[in-house]
Design a protein around this motif. Structure first.
Motif, PDB file in Angstrom:
ATOM      1  N   TYR A  40      65.556  44.663  52.683  1.00  0.00           N
ATOM      2  CA  TYR A  40      64.150  44.809  52.274  1.00  0.00           C
ATOM      3  C   TYR A  40      64.058  45.638  51.000  1.00  0.00           C
ATOM      4  O   TYR A  40      63.268  45.364  50.119  1.00  0.00           O
ATOM      5  CB  TYR A  40      63.328  45.473  53.390  1.00  0.00           C
ATOM      6  N   GLU A  77      50.527  39.739  46.942  1.00  0.00           N
ATOM      7  CA  GLU A  77      51.978  39.805  47.159  1.00  0.00           C
ATOM      8  C   GLU A  77      52.418  38.747  48.155  1.00  0.00           C
ATOM      9  O   GLU A  77      51.704  38.457  49.127  1.00  0.00           O
ATOM     10  CB  GLU A  77      52.344  41.191  47.712  1.00  0.00           C
ATOM     11  N   GLY A  79      55.296  38.332  50.949  1.00  0.00           N
ATOM     12  CA  GLY A  79      56.343  39.106  51.623  1.00  0.00           C
ATOM     13  C   GLY A  79      56.068  40.601  51.667  1.00  0.00           C
ATOM     14  O   GLY A  79      56.631  41.382  50.910  1.00  0.00           O
ATOM     15  N   PHE A  80      55.170  41.010  52.561  1.00  0.00           N
ATOM     16  CA  PHE A  80      54.781  42.428  52.669  1.00  0.00           C
ATOM     17  C   PHE A  80      55.953  43.293  53.123  1.00  0.00           C
ATOM     18  O   PHE A  80      56.100  44.433  52.682  1.00  0.00           O
ATOM     19  CB  PHE A  80      53.620  42.566  53.660  1.00  0.00           C
ATOM     20  N   GLY A  81      56.766  42.755  54.022  1.00  0.00           N
ATOM     21  CA  GLY A  81      57.944  43.490  54.493  1.00  0.00           C
ATOM     22  C   GLY A  81      57.598  44.857  55.027  1.00  0.00           C
ATOM     23  O   GLY A  81      56.778  44.997  55.945  1.00  0.00           O
ATOM     24  N   THR A  82      58.185  45.871  54.427  1.00  0.00           N
ATOM     25  CA  THR A  82      57.942  47.245  54.877  1.00  0.00           C
ATOM     26  C   THR A  82      56.723  47.857  54.203  1.00  0.00           C
ATOM     27  O   THR A  82      56.355  48.995  54.509  1.00  0.00           O
ATOM     28  CB  THR A  82      59.135  48.150  54.530  1.00  0.00           C
ATOM     29  N   LEU A  84      56.598  48.751  51.121  1.00  0.00           N
ATOM     30  CA  LEU A  84      56.974  49.694  50.061  1.00  0.00           C
ATOM     31  C   LEU A  84      56.283  49.352  48.731  1.00  0.00           C
ATOM     32  O   LEU A  84      55.740  50.227  48.059  1.00  0.00           O
ATOM     33  CB  LEU A  84      58.500  49.703  49.883  1.00  0.00           C
ATOM     34  N   ASN A  85      56.290  48.072  48.365  1.00  0.00           N
ATOM     35  CA  ASN A  85      55.672  47.698  47.080  1.00  0.00           C
ATOM     36  C   ASN A  85      54.202  48.090  47.052  1.00  0.00           C
ATOM     37  O   ASN A  85      53.691  48.591  46.054  1.00  0.00           O
ATOM     38  CB  ASN A  85      55.743  46.181  46.860  1.00  0.00           C
ATOM     39  N   GLU A 109      52.695  37.818  55.065  1.00  0.00           N
ATOM     40  CA  GLU A 109      53.951  38.159  55.745  1.00  0.00           C
ATOM     41  C   GLU A 109      54.160  37.202  56.915  1.00  0.00           C
ATOM     42  O   GLU A 109      53.334  37.116  57.809  1.00  0.00           O
ATOM     43  CB  GLU A 109      53.936  39.612  56.238  1.00  0.00           C
ATOM     44  N   ARG A 110      55.296  36.492  56.865  1.00  0.00           N
ATOM     45  CA  ARG A 110      55.604  35.490  57.895  1.00  0.00           C
ATOM     46  C   ARG A 110      56.201  36.128  59.156  1.00  0.00           C
ATOM     47  O   ARG A 110      55.985  35.656  60.253  1.00  0.00           O
ATOM     48  CB  ARG A 110      56.589  34.481  57.272  1.00  0.00           C
ATOM     49  N   ASP A 163      52.837  32.101  56.943  1.00  0.00           N
ATOM     50  CA  ASP A 163      53.608  31.670  55.779  1.00  0.00           C
ATOM     51  C   ASP A 163      52.806  31.847  54.486  1.00  0.00           C
ATOM     52  O   ASP A 163      51.614  31.522  54.427  1.00  0.00           O
ATOM     53  CB  ASP A 163      53.990  30.197  55.963  1.00  0.00           C
ATOM     54  N   ALA A 164      53.475  32.335  53.442  1.00  0.00           N
ATOM     55  CA  ALA A 164      52.780  32.682  52.199  1.00  0.00           C
ATOM     56  C   ALA A 164      51.983  31.501  51.632  1.00  0.00           C
ATOM     57  O   ALA A 164      50.798  31.653  51.300  1.00  0.00           O
ATOM     58  CB  ALA A 164      53.785  33.179  51.172  1.00  0.00           C
ATOM     59  N   ASP A 181      57.562  38.689  45.781  1.00  0.00           N
ATOM     60  CA  ASP A 181      58.694  39.242  46.513  1.00  0.00           C
ATOM     61  C   ASP A 181      59.072  38.222  47.581  1.00  0.00           C
ATOM     62  O   ASP A 181      58.578  37.108  47.583  1.00  0.00           O
ATOM     63  CB  ASP A 181      58.300  40.603  47.107  1.00  0.00           C
ATOM     64  N   GLY A 182      59.869  38.591  48.511  1.00  0.00           N
ATOM     65  CA  GLY A 182      60.391  37.601  49.462  1.00  0.00           C
ATOM     66  C   GLY A 182      61.870  37.599  49.171  1.00  0.00           C
ATOM     67  O   GLY A 182      62.296  37.979  48.090  1.00  0.00           O
ATOM     68  N   PHE A 183      62.658  37.216  50.158  1.00  0.00           N
ATOM     69  CA  PHE A 183      64.096  37.274  49.918  1.00  0.00           C
ATOM     70  C   PHE A 183      64.468  36.264  48.837  1.00  0.00           C
ATOM     71  O   PHE A 183      63.671  35.409  48.480  1.00  0.00           O
ATOM     72  CB  PHE A 183      64.822  37.041  51.241  1.00  0.00           C
ATOM     73  N   ASN A 188      66.054  32.097  51.068  1.00  0.00           N
ATOM     74  CA  ASN A 188      64.749  31.785  51.673  1.00  0.00           C
ATOM     75  C   ASN A 188      64.048  30.658  50.906  1.00  0.00           C
ATOM     76  O   ASN A 188      62.936  30.818  50.400  1.00  0.00           O
ATOM     77  CB  ASN A 188      63.883  33.059  51.666  1.00  0.00           C
TER      78      ASN A 188
HETATM   79  N1  SAM Z   1      57.735  43.587  49.643  1.00  0.00           N
HETATM   80  C1  SAM Z   1      58.558  44.112  50.684  1.00  0.00           C
HETATM   81  C2  SAM Z   1      58.531  45.614  50.734  1.00  0.00           C
HETATM   82  O1  SAM Z   1      57.872  46.222  49.895  1.00  0.00           O
HETATM   83  O2  SAM Z   1      59.133  46.133  51.663  1.00  0.00           O
HETATM   84  C3  SAM Z   1      59.947  43.592  50.729  1.00  0.00           C
HETATM   85  C4  SAM Z   1      59.903  42.164  50.988  1.00  0.00           C
HETATM   86  S1  SAM Z   1      61.313  41.529  51.794  1.00  0.00           S
HETATM   87  C5  SAM Z   1      62.508  41.524  50.532  1.00  0.00           C
HETATM   88  C6  SAM Z   1      60.797  39.836  51.972  1.00  0.00           C
HETATM   89  C7  SAM Z   1      59.693  39.632  52.965  1.00  0.00           C
HETATM   90  O3  SAM Z   1      59.226  38.290  52.847  1.00  0.00           O
HETATM   91  C8  SAM Z   1      60.151  39.791  54.382  1.00  0.00           C
HETATM   92  O4  SAM Z   1      59.321  40.685  55.051  1.00  0.00           O
HETATM   93  C9  SAM Z   1      60.045  38.402  54.956  1.00  0.00           C
HETATM   94  O5  SAM Z   1      59.735  38.379  56.343  1.00  0.00           O
HETATM   95  C10 SAM Z   1      58.926  37.830  54.135  1.00  0.00           C
HETATM   96  N2  SAM Z   1      58.897  36.372  54.134  1.00  0.00           N
HETATM   97  C11 SAM Z   1      59.934  35.528  54.190  1.00  0.00           C
HETATM   98  N3  SAM Z   1      59.511  34.242  54.153  1.00  0.00           N
HETATM   99  C12 SAM Z   1      58.171  34.280  54.084  1.00  0.00           C
HETATM  100  C13 SAM Z   1      57.168  33.295  54.011  1.00  0.00           C
HETATM  101  N4  SAM Z   1      57.466  31.997  54.010  1.00  0.00           N
HETATM  102  N5  SAM Z   1      55.887  33.698  53.951  1.00  0.00           N
HETATM  103  C14 SAM Z   1      55.563  35.018  53.957  1.00  0.00           C
HETATM  104  N6  SAM Z   1      56.486  35.988  54.018  1.00  0.00           N
HETATM  105  C15 SAM Z   1      57.785  35.637  54.068  1.00  0.00           C
END
Ligand code: SAM
Length: 674
Positions: A40, A77, A79-82, A84-85, A109-110, A163-164, A181-183, A188
């Motif tokens: 992340y 954004e 991919g909210f993830g944690t 942090l952004n 965030e998925r 899904d985004a 963002d997103g992996f 991904n």
């Molecule tokens: N922005 C995040 C942070 O500040 O922590 C880090 C993002 S992390 C690298 C990627 C995020 O994208 C993960 O939380 C993942 O679950 C999410 N993700 C993956 N595929 C997705 C999708 N199709 N739609 C929405 N979110 C997705």
């Protein structure tokens, strides 16, 4: 007629992220996605990377400093993830933006993190502790949909779980700066698909920027095809390059395009809103007034009685929704509304003086209700923390009183003191309460003039009508059908050692745990009655209903010496307002005459939709028809209206925004020849 919303998924819980904790050279654990095999953030320099890639990449320090518009700056954004952004964006906004500016964060965030994982991940940034705390306190259950969080007085976060690409297609709102963002696309590929880039472009304000850590060909091609101009910029650390850019031309007017099949729902253009009048100081009006005041708008709140004196005036009310067996838009609105109300109450009153999240049980007291609940559970899978199936034994344990019925448990719901809540909301700084009856509204060059019963008048920029059954007594709202529904609640004074009830219990009626030694239960449901006299017959009906659902409680009360009879009851009767389809009206007031003219052709051929956007009374809004579920619907509807007035992203998917549109019946009636 109205579009089918096949695009909205069933009410469903989402899979949460499954995390591993990788240890870096310094021995610090960083969150790693087990699903995607990617981190992340880097524990070592994650913040510096975010600041370089997303903040500097979008030129945010400068743009925040220069922000002078009344509407908020919107960051979007994937991919909210944690988070942090987004926490970094918030800190950057606080450091650079002028005091009058507001920030609106929208993130998809998925796979949402479980709360404990989120807390652990954010623990890596001790100087973000208070921001992380604000996020964690309101962190939603993993349910697909929009979750609005009020991070502080100036900053709002909308989490769009799902899904985004799908969620952004349902977003009603536009973004100024995108964090892509997103992996990595190689890990991904599903997220970085053409639909995502199309949705980003369609939800961009003119001149919107983006920044992303990746330079993958699929991203460059996708951005270019969607109308973004990209260029390479120096990447962070060991990554040589990243991408930044802007939307090239003016974005399509996709709002109109999207509403091609239902042009009447096209939103009115934003207008100035320095001073807004809100008519009605029940839960609908006071929650709108607070939502507007929080946005820096001067609010005059008017009611012919004190705040919380009308249908919202009970001592205790259940935070209760009844979700349909098959998913429909009304249930989606109510489920979103319930979750929003709970978050909103927790932020407003963390010490629980105005409410108690004690949990609520919805008993299946008939075979029909059992079947309905079983169908509901089979089609809609929600997290147990939000809604769980329970047997009679569990119901008894939770309520701390023997119960003979199975049912559903809403563990985080509970009860509210509606009258006290309305008073509290009405005292928000920025709101002036004026005890007066509004008799008529007339449009002026600049806004609206309100004629008051005492002969005075008031001039404002915009008006929100929120006075329940009286809401359609103005010339402009006369075409919105409202039904009066009388409801009487009963109260019994309990002796000191009377048995307690630990949960709100709903069956035929509802009963809340006692408050200050008084048990409140009810309510009657009497359509087309608008009298507020207290009736013994109604107390008798409430007593009988309580005994039917909870005979053990009633027996215990009798044993404790409570006279279980109408003469021992006090209570209160109120009148609620309901629409014909039982969903609230929340949105702009349609110009019904114009609609009837503009869409008359639909009466002959419903497939030939005139290409005319719906006309509205400019700057006139309504929040009404909340029935007996206003505690679950009014706060979210208040946000919807305030967000519309302030040109912000909306807190609901656009099909649900349309579902609440006050004009929905007018077109239906034209089509049916009414
Ligand atoms: N922005 C995040 C942070 O500040 O922590 C880090 C993002 S992390 C690298 C990627 C995020 O994208 C993960 O939380 C993942 O679950 C999410 N993700 C993956 N595929 C997705 C999708 N199709 N739609 C929405 N979110 C997705």
């Amino acid at each position: 007629m109205p579009p089918s919303h096949a695009s909205l998924p069933p009410l469903a819980g989402l899979e949460t992220a499954s995390l591993d904790w990788a240890t870096d050279e310094a021995g610090d654990a960083a969150p790693l996605s087990a699903r995607f095999g990617d981190v992340y953030f880097s524990r070592h320099d994650g913040r510096a990377e975010t600041e370089h890639v997303f903040l500097a990449g979008n030129n945010l320090p400068r743009r925040f400093a220069d922000w002078a518009l009344a509407r908020p700056f919107v960051v979007g954004e994937t991919g909210f993830g944690t988070g942090l952004n987004m926490l970094c964006a918030w800190a950057c906004f606080d450091a650079h933006a002028p005091a009058s500016a507001r920030l609106h964060l929208v993130s998809t965030e998925r796979y949402p993190l479980a709360r404990d994982d989120l807390a652990r991940a954010l623990g890596a940034w001790p100087d973000f502790a208070s921001r992380a705390e604000a996020l964690l306190r309101q962190w939603p259950e993993p349910v697909a949909g929009v979750h609005r969080l009020e991070l502080d007085a100036r900053v709002t976060l909308d989490l769009h779980f799902g899904d985004a690409a799908e969620r952004l297609a349902l977003l009603e709102g536009r973004v100024d700066a995108w964090f892509l963002d997103g992996f990595a696309p190689s890990k991904n590929p599903d997220m970085w698909r053409p639909e995502l880039f199309g949705a980003l472009a369609a939800r961009s304000h003119p001149g919107a920027s983006f920044a992303t850590f990746t330079c993958a060909g699929v991203v460059k091609r996708g951005l270019a095809a969607a109308g973004f101009a990209w260029r390479k910029a120096p990447g962070y650390g060991r990554k040589r390059e990243m991408l930044v850019g802007e939307i090239a031309g003016p974005p399509d007017d996709e709002m109109l395009e999207r509403r091609g099949a239902t042009p009447w729902f096209a939103p009115p253009a934003p207008r100035p809103a320095r001073h807004v009048a809100v008519i009605g100081a029940g839960i609908a009006g006071t929650s709108v007034a607070r939502a507007l005041a929080r946005r820096g708008i001067d609010v005059t709140l008017l009611d012919r009685e004190a705040p919380g004196a009308g249908g919202s005036g009970n001592r205790q009310g259940a935070l209760y929704v009844k979700l349909a067996a098959e998913p429909n838009d009304q249930s989606r609105v109510y489920l979103a509304g319930l979750q929003y109300s709970l978050r909103w109450l927790e932020r407003l009153d963390p010490h629980h003086r105005l409410w108690a999240p004690c949990g609520l049980l919805q008993l299946a007291m008939s075979e029909r209700e059992q079947t309905r609940q079983a169908r509901f559970l089979a089609t809609q899978r929600l997290p147990e923390a939000l809604l769980a199936e329970i047997d009679a034994e569990t119901a008894s344990r939770l309520a701390e009183i023997p119960i003979a019925h199975a049912g559903l448990s809403y563990p985080i719901s509970g009860w509210v003191r509606p009258a006290a809540l309305c008073e509290c909301l009405a005292s928000t700084p920025g709101i002036t309460f004026h005890r007066a009856e509004v008799t008529a509204l007339s449009a002026t060059d600049a806004g609206w003039r309100l004629a008051l019963a005492n002969g005075e008048s008031l001039e404002v920029d915009q008006v929100v009508i929120a006075n329940a059954v009286a809401a359609n007594r103005f010339a402009q709202t006369a075409s919105l059908p409202l039904q009066a529904v009388r409801g009487q609640v009963s109260q019994l004074q309990l002796p000191e050692h009377a048995p307690a009830l630990a949960r709100v219990v709903c069956g035929g009626g509802y009963v809340s745990p006692p408050l200050d030694g008084v048990l409140t239960f009810g309510a009657t449901f009497q359509p087309n009655e608008a009298e507020t006299d207290l009736r013994d017959a109604d107390h008798a009906a409430n007593l009988a209903e309580l005994e039917r659902g909870l005979p053990a409680l009633v027996q215990a009360l009798r044993d404790a010496g409570v006279a279980f009879e109408p003469a021992a009851c006090s209570g209160r009767a109120g009148v609620r307002a309901a629409s014909p389809d039982k969903s609230p009206y929340a949105g702009p007031v349609p110009d019904a005459d114009a609609w009837r003219r503009d869409y008359a052709a639909l009466g002959k051929d419903a497939t030939r939709v005139p290409d005319v956007p719906g006309r509205h009374h400019p700057g006139l809004w309504i929040s009404a028809a909340h029935g007996s579920r206003g505690l679950a619907s009014a706060p979210l509807c208040a946000e919807l209206i305030a967000s519309r007035i302030c040109d912000e992203p909306l807190p609901l998917e656009w099909p649900l925004v349309d579902h609440l549109h006050p004009g929905r019946r007018i077109v239906r009636d034209i089509v049916r020849g009414g």
